[in-house]
Design an enzyme around this catalytic site. Structure first.
Site, short mmCIF file in Angstrom:
data_model
loop_
_atom_site.label_atom_id
_atom_site.label_comp_id
_atom_site.label_asym_id
_atom_site.label_seq_id
_atom_site.Cartn_x
_atom_site.Cartn_y
_atom_site.Cartn_z
N GLY A 323 -11.70 48.38 20.68
CA GLY A 323 -12.95 48.31 21.41
C GLY A 323 -12.99 47.15 22.40
O GLY A 323 -11.98 46.76 22.99
N SER A 324 -14.17 46.55 22.55
CA SER A 324 -14.39 45.57 23.62
C SER A 324 -13.59 44.29 23.47
O SER A 324 -13.44 43.55 24.44
CB SER A 324 -15.88 45.24 23.72
N THR A 325 -13.11 43.99 22.27
CA THR A 325 -12.27 42.80 22.13
C THR A 325 -11.01 42.91 22.98
O THR A 325 -10.39 41.89 23.32
CB THR A 325 -11.87 42.58 20.66
N LYS A 327 -10.88 43.93 26.08
CA LYS A 327 -11.16 43.72 27.50
C LYS A 327 -10.55 42.42 28.03
O LYS A 327 -10.20 42.32 29.20
CB LYS A 327 -12.67 43.73 27.74
N GLY A 632 -16.27 50.79 22.71
CA GLY A 632 -15.94 49.67 23.57
C GLY A 632 -17.09 48.77 23.90
O GLY A 632 -16.91 47.75 24.53
#
Length: 634
Positions: A323-325, A327, A632
């Site tokens: 997910g967003s980690t 990015k 995300g």
């Protein structure tokens, strides 16, 4: 001390076959045993001796003078045979014990090394005990003997029927065995009581009990030593050769940090009625693991009672979509390649179509101008995709590999998974629209932590490890450079702004700069292959942000009531990182910083648990309408 636990008995274990025409002496040589003199026979009669019936002559009878001599001869032969039998019984059992000791001494009786924490505390150690053994062919009344032994051992030993089974164990030829283990891990006082019973064919041998003094502390990391010295998982298996040869294994794990990590992780799992969770504390420069926790955990002293899924060290065995980690890695790759700069500005709507698939942000918003730092602060899927489009899929794929995803980290523990990263040749048109924010790939929590260590430490890869750097482990130190020191500095600053001004506010620590990133990833239903309504929520970060020393990761599996990393995982991160910095006397780098998110700021979440974002003018946190999106979000 535990004694002779049920389930650990080795009933009927056969070390050597029962003697026949030969046996092995105490030094291993083959000894031929006498079978008695026999005259050759022909046609069922002695050769050269006529049959009385065939000749018609009468049998000769022993006269009175010869009878005493015959009786005396019979008595002497009987005494000799009886003495020989007694001799063989005693010597044979002594030989069995000698052979058993030879087989056991190097392994069962040899001292197994201890597993020690970095402060010298014992995490696994061996305590001297004894085992009760039998020579079944010498036990005259197995049922009665079993009852007497069971009466001494009580509930701490095997049941009476199990004991009787050991006393009647058979060898490969079907005869009563020469050696059988009745009970193991028997306390010294019980051993004396069994010896005082004086049962023929029963004796005792030295044994050792593997103990785990801290119970459920770091159980998956330590591993377990089972029957026949079989090691299961963790350090027990990874360093089995060293431990078996008597070497102690010194770990980088600190008991105090581990205790705090498990407590904070357990609280997060409990507070949100989650399925489970994992946590990690690691030094960013060396990869030394200071704490590693799985929730729920189990007590290695009762290993057999733990479900198999709890015995796994899930931080290195269970990949998931990050997910967003993820990015931060997309941003680092684009900065390293010069595809974007910190001063760039992107037009970011709340949705974007890529190859006919709509990419959504986690909340509805008007089109905004965002810098790369603001894209990370707001955890924008659309903004991250736009950065990735500037970089290009091929380059992004190369950097994903350079950061170590898709291959194991090389940790000195068995069972590590490599995760799943599709090669660029297998990317679809939409891959550039979901991989940049952590969909369509899978990583282990350990891989994610190692990647963040690279972002934090100036751009060098690290090899996580749990044993102290030595000839035993061969681990430690920085590896190859992945990104430049300049890019590392920029990304650290961006991740600090996530905590100071963005979606990671609950990770703030008074007196310290903190950098990190939230993550919320949808789970895939293994039966349908589609995303379902369950999530893994996480936070990973490091401190102090300007000169990082420690990194912490918290991931919570299927939390209820909220799916947001800032609400579920960041508070646990804040708690354990605060403890770690204080415990290791890391000097505050912002002594006057009061961590505003923790000191009376407006509520960060609305009544539905959805995140709000601060108004640029007022600093207030409105609660915009949230919407489910393709993973995300932060």
């Amino acid at each position: 001390m535990r004694q002779g636990r049920p389930g650990r008995k080795r009933a009927g274990r056969e070390r050597v076959s029962r003697p026949g025409s030969s046996r092995r002496g105490r030094n291993g040589e083959v000894l031929n045993l006498p079978r008695g003199d026999r005259r050759p026979r022909t046609g069922g009669r002695s050769a050269g001796r006529p049959s009385s019936r065939a000749s018609g002559t009468s049998r000769k009878h022993v006269g009175p003078r010869r009878l005493p001599l015959v009786v005396l001869a019979v008595v002497l032969v009987g005494l000799l045979l009886g003495g020989r039998a007694a001799y063989l019984s005693v010597v044979q059992f002594e030989d069995f014990q000698a052979l058993a000791s030879e087989n056991v001494s190097a392994e069962d009786l040899g001292r197994r090394g201890d597993i020690l924490g970095s402060d010298g505390r014992e995490l696994a150690t061996s305590i001297q005990a004894s085992k009760i053994v039998a020579a079944p062919y010498q036990v005259e009344n197995p049922a009665k003997a079993a009852g007497r032994i069971s009466g001494v051992l009580g509930d701490s030993g095997p049941g009476m029927q199990e004991i009787e089974n050991s006393l009647t164990a058979r060898d490969g030829d079907g005869g009563l065995a020469g050696y059988s283990v009745v009970a193991e891990e028997v306390a010294p006082e019980k051993v004396l009581e069994v010896e005082d019973l004086g049962i023929a064919g029963i004796s005792t041998e030295p044994d050792a009990v593997r103990e785990y003094p801290h119970g459920a502390l770091a159980s998956q990391l330590i591993g377990y030593l089972g029957d026949y010295r079989n090691a299961f998982g963790g350090v027990e298996a990874g360093y089995n050769d060293a431990l078996s040869s008597g070497q102690d294994v010194d770990l980088t794990l600190d008991v105090a940090v581990q205790q705090q990590l498990q407590e904070s992780l357990d609280d997060a799992v409990s507070d949100y009625d989650a399925k489970g969770g994992v946590g990690l504390v690691m030094k960013v420069d060396s990869g030394e693991i200071v704490g590693l926790a799985n929730s729920p955990s189990y007590d290695n002293n009762d290993f057999a009672q733990a479900p198999a899924k709890e015995q796994r060290n899930r931080i290195l065995t269970d990949p998931y979509e990050p997910g967003s980690t993820f990015k931060a890695f997309t941003m680092a790759a684009a900065l390293e390649e010069g595809s974007v700069s910190p001063e760039d500005s992107f037009s970011v709507p709340d949705s974007l179509k890529v190859s006919g698939v709509t990419i959504n942000d986690s909340h509805e918003h008007a089109t905004e101008r965002m810098s790369p730092a603001e894209i990370l602060q707001e955890s924008s899927n659309v903004g991250t995709t736009k950065v990735a489009l500037e970089l290009g899929g091929k380059k992004l794929s190369q950097y994903i590999q350079r950061f170590g995803f898709g291959e194991t980290t090389g940790i000195d523990l068995a069972g590590e998974a490599a995760g799943s990263v599709p090669p660029y040749s297998e990317w679809s048109g939409v891959s550039i629209g979901n991989i940049p924010f952590g969909q369509g790939i899978s990583v282990t929590p350990l891989q994610l932590a190692a990647g963040y260590a690279t972002l934090a430490n100036g751009g060098f890869e690290v090899e996580p490890h749990v044993a102290e750097q030595s000839e035993t482990s061969g681990k430690g130190g920085k590896g190859d450079r992945v990104i430049s020191g300049e890019t590392s500095d920029i990304v650290r600053g961006m991740l600090q702004s996530v905590v100071d001004d963005g979606s990671g506010g609950y990770a703030q620590i008074p007196g310290y700069s903190v950098a990190g990133k939230t993550g919320t990833s949808e789970k895939i239903d293994p039966e349908t292959g589609a995303y379902d309504d369950s999530y893994i929520t996480s936070f990973v970060g490091f401190a102090p942000a300007d000169d990082p020393e420690y990194l912490t990761l918290i991931a919570v599996d299927e939390p209820q009531d909220s799916m947001w990393g800032e609400k579920v995982a960041a508070p646990a991160f804040q708690e354990i990182m605060s403890f770690t910095l204080s415990y290791f006397n890391v000097a505050p780098d912002r002594p006057d910083y009061e961590a505003p998110r923790l000191s009376g700021s407006p509520e960060r979440f609305d009544e539905d648990g959805l995140p709000g974002y601060p108004d640029a003018a007022t600093g207030d946190y409105p609660a915009p309408n949230g919407r489910k999106q393709g993973g995300g979000g932060g």
